[in-house]
Write a protein that holds these residues in place. Structure first.
Motif, short mmCIF file in Angstrom:
data_model
loop_
_atom_site.label_atom_id
_atom_site.label_comp_id
_atom_site.label_asym_id
_atom_site.label_seq_id
_atom_site.Cartn_x
_atom_site.Cartn_y
_atom_site.Cartn_z
N ASN A 1 0.81 -1.22 0.00
CA ASN A 1 0.00 0.00 0.00
C ASN A 1 0.85 1.27 0.00
OD1 ASN A 1 -2.60 -0.93 -0.29
ND2 ASN A 1 -2.87 -1.32 1.89
N ARG B 1 1.55 1.69 -3.56
CA ARG B 1 0.33 2.10 -4.28
C ARG B 1 0.08 3.60 -4.10
NH1 ARG B 1 -3.56 -1.75 -6.06
NH2 ARG B 1 -5.18 -0.15 -5.85
N ARG C 1 -2.21 5.51 -6.42
CA ARG C 1 -3.36 4.59 -6.43
C ARG C 1 -3.85 4.42 -5.00
NH1 ARG C 1 0.16 1.20 -9.21
NH2 ARG C 1 -0.35 -0.63 -7.96
N ARG D 1 -4.59 11.58 -4.27
CA ARG D 1 -4.56 12.34 -5.54
C ARG D 1 -3.63 13.55 -5.52
NH1 ARG D 1 -9.99 11.66 -5.13
NH2 ARG D 1 -10.26 13.76 -4.28
#
Length: 745
Positions: free
Chosen positions: A507, A510, A515, A720
């Protein structure tokens, strides 16, 4: 506040403080006005710095509260010496004077009664008549009383110009008998000299002592304050136009006056430095304005790195013609694992180039690569020095390599004022210097470190450039990795198979790639969804104090760290600390505690140092050091903290503004530390702070377990949002310039 009536004065003994807000100083307290029948008056407002037991003369107004009835709002107060024996006992026992706690106060007042204060004042040697008081404590009390008296006189003046009691104490400690002169004639000096006083407080004082709004002294101080504020946000300089605009807004004066005062500062060798800095992409150069220390450090760091790279001397020359195949085979036998090709490149680079950078995310084998570099260097009898910016990171580096590691501060033996025992004139005894968690190195510390590396020695900087940059000014690691720079680097990108099984590592990568993290079906990564910020704060506390210990058998104080994006707000580190302290270290009759400002310190509390203090401990205690309160002595006015570097450090009660609770810390403050489990509140209340590198840094602090608590929308925003813009630094340009100069015929 209900029906406020006219101004009034109330006198009474401060019995207890029920609430104090550390930032605003707003206080709710109970005061004994001597009306008898044990009846106490509720007072609210500006009582910052007052201690239980003091007799107060409070100016303010009467009013009533719908729930609490009649109360008095304080606008200003002074302390007055108590007259009754009971008052004297409370006053002496309140912790005001070192060497006297409640027990000794009782004994002294029993012996001398209402004349106690006169005796201490005029015949202090008679204190020896009190049972159990030796000459040493008698001298201590007499000296403390004299200091108190001098402080009181200075205090009266300072309170007259609107300085709070706690700041007045600090001003007195800094200047002693010169305090009044400095405040009256050079108030802006306070902002530079006294920790906790910024330009805004100094400006208020200046106004009170009659310094004009448009005086050049005020404007120059304001310009320097605007620059130091930008340094606190990470910038080494500000573009001139931006600085002028910031100063005009701050000072509310004409632009022309700011421009004139800036020119005066630029002409002063100790003022500011103006320099044209080239911009990439064919843009016009920018006129950069630096505070002098940052300009000196940036020039010095670029120059010294270039010199280290170019020196013909090589303390690891033995690796110039080594048979790498044989060396790596020996290493694999010794460590029981093969290096991946990119790790081999990094090992070769560190041992054959004078300065090198190793970067990469979690699970990519940075640690194993560092261990391999150290093993090979030591096999050739090289002197290896290991350091990291924080105590925890240094401890981890030591465990990893089996060699001693220390913090950069301790390695250089930094002294008060920031001078180091090791520098260019007295370099470190080292052939190879390895610094881990190098993303945390700010410009000033990196410069001090590089100064101390001897010519011909190798310097390896290891860190994750995608984490948050340093708390202090600069982006040293990123600048060293800039394209076209002279410093060779390896970026590890391959995640090792065993690390791929970790939800924490997966994670982290990611999030770093933009993501969203996977939050279902993983044994070590969870999301507790809660849209409401306040409820998310309460849930964070429940998860950290109760659920994780119950499910995973981890210790709430030692193994679990709450990491908040910001300090303020219902899910910020400040509010969470108060709730977590209640849950993990609640008030108990047998546990000693001490209130200071808005905080209560108890034995068992997890605390952190919030400023560099070179005078404390063996070699200073530095911003970010974490520890646990192990002992508290109300007579000696001291508490003891065992730091994460296993050092017992005493704090006098009047130094407690250097400590904050650390059950929850901001993500920025957690850099360089690792914890078995982290809990991260991610709420819409922290919307402005939510950025990818912030969330990524928080996740990478965890060794075994991450629990996110909060809003899916806020989590999406964090993933984001790429942090806005680079910091204003010119180290990359200076290094690239060195390359260009080297290439000239």
């Amino acid at each position: 506040m209900g029906n406020a009536v006219n101004a009034a004065v109330v006198e009474g003994v401060l019995e207890r403080i029920t609430y104090a807000h550390e930032e605003s100083g707003y206080t709710v307290a109970r005061v004994d006005t001597g009306r008898g029948a044990g009846e106490l008056l509720t007072v609210v407002g500006a009582l910052w710095g007052a201690q239980p037991g003091e007799s107060l003369r409070m100016e303010g107004r009467w009013g009533s509260h719908p729930q609490y009835g009649k109360q008095f709002t304080v606008e200003n107060y002074t302390t007055v010496l108590p007259a009754t024996v009971q008052g004297i006992r409370r006053y002496l026992g309140s912790g005001l004077i070192k060497g006297i706690g409640p027990r000794i106060a009782d004994r002294i007042t029993e012996h001398f009664g209402a004349g106690t204060l006169d005796i201490i004042e005029e015949q202090a040697q008679r204190l020896i008549e009190v049972p159990g008081l030796g000459p040493k404590r008698m001298k201590m009390i007499a000296a403390a009383w004299e200091e108190q008296k001098a402080i009181k006189e200075v205090m009266v003046f300072l309170q007259g110009v609107g300085v709070s009691t706690s700041l007045a104490v600090r001003i007195y400690k800094k200047y002693a008998d010169d305090a009044v002169t400095v405040v009256r004639e050079r108030p802006y000096q306070l902002a530079a000299d006294v920790w906790g006083i910024g330009f805004l407080t100094a400006d208020r004082i200046a106004q009170a002592v009659g310094i004009p709004h448009d005086s050049p002294e005020r404007v120059r101080a304001g310009i320097q304050y605007a620059l130091s504020q930008s340094a606190d946000q990470g910038h080494c300089f500000l573009p001139e136009e931006q600085l002028i605009a910031d100063a005009v807004k701050l000072l509310q004066v004409d632009t022309g006056l700011v421009i004139d005062c800036l020119a005066e500062l630029a002409a002063d060798p100790e003022g500011v430095v103006r320099e044209k800095i080239p911009q990439g992409g064919g843009e016009e150069p920018v006129t950069a304005v630096y505070l002098v220390p940052f300009h000196r450090a940036e020039l010095s760091l670029a120059g010294r790195l270039t010199r280290l790279l170019r020196t013909p001397e090589d303390r690891l020359a033995v690796f110039g013609d080594v048979d790498w195949e044989r060396a790596l085979a020996w290493l694999a036998r010794r460590t029981g694992a093969e290096l991946a090709p990119e790790q081999q490149d990094a090992v070769r680079l560190a041992l054959t180039r004078k300065v090198a950078v190793l970067t990469g995310g979690p699970g990519c084998g940075k640690s194993f690569t560092v261990r391999s570099v150290v093993e090979l260097a030591r096999a050739k009898k090289a002197r290896v020095v290991l350091a990291a910016p924080t105590g925890r990171a240094a401890k981890r580096l030591a465990e990893l390599t089996g060699a001693e590691a220390s913090t950069v501060h301790r390695l250089l033996e930094l002294k008060p004022g920031g001078d180091a025992a090791y520098d260019a004139d007295r370099p470190l005894e080292a052939d190879l210097v390895v610094v881990d968690e190098a993303s945390m190195l700010d410009l000033l510390l990196a410069n001090k470190l590089v100064k101390a590396v001897p010519p011909g020695a190798h310097l390896l900087l290891v860190g994750d450039v995608d984490q948050l940059p340093s708390v202090g000014a600069g982006e040293v690691l990123r600048d060293l990795l800039a394209d076209g720079g002279p410093v060779p680097c390896v970026r590890l990108t391959r995640i090792f198979r065993q690390a791929q099984q970790s939800g924490v590592v997966t994670n982290a990568h990611r999030v770093n790639a933009g993501r969203p993290p996977l939050t279902q079906g993983l044994p070590d990564f969870f999301l507790f969804a809660e849209e409401d910020t306040e409820a998310a704060g309460r849930l964070t506390v429940d998860v950290a104090a109760r659920r994780i210990p119950a499910t995973f058998g981890l210790d709430a104080r030692r193994d679990i760290q709450v990491l908040a994006p910001m300090h303020r707000g219902p899910a910020g580190a400040g509010a969470l600390n108060a709730l977590l302290q209640q849950a993990v270290t609640p008030a108990r009759p047998e546990v000693p505690e001490r209130r200071f400002g808005g905080r209560v310190f108890r034995v068992g509390d997890k605390v952190t140092q919030i400023r560099n203090n070179y005078e404390k401990g063996r070699n200073g205690v530095f911003n970010g050091t974490v520890g646990v309160v192990t002992d508290m002595n109300t007579d000696d006015q001291r508490l003891l903290v065992r730091t994460d570097e296993d050092e017992e450090v005493p704090y006098d009660f009047d130094e407690l503004d250097e400590l904050a609770h650390a059950y929850a810390v901001t993500i920025h403050r957690s850099q360089g530390s690792e914890y078995p489990a982290v809990v991260i509140p991610v709420t819409t209340g922290a919307w402005m702070m939510l950025q990818r590198n912030l969330l990524y840094t928080a996740i990478t602090r965890a060794k075994r377990l991450v629990v996110l608590v909060g809003s899916r929308r806020a989590l999406g925003q964090a993933v984001r949002t790429v942090s806005a813009g680079r910091r204003c630094t010119a180290l990359d340009h200076r290094l690239a310039g060195a390359v260009a100069v080297a290439q000239l015929p």
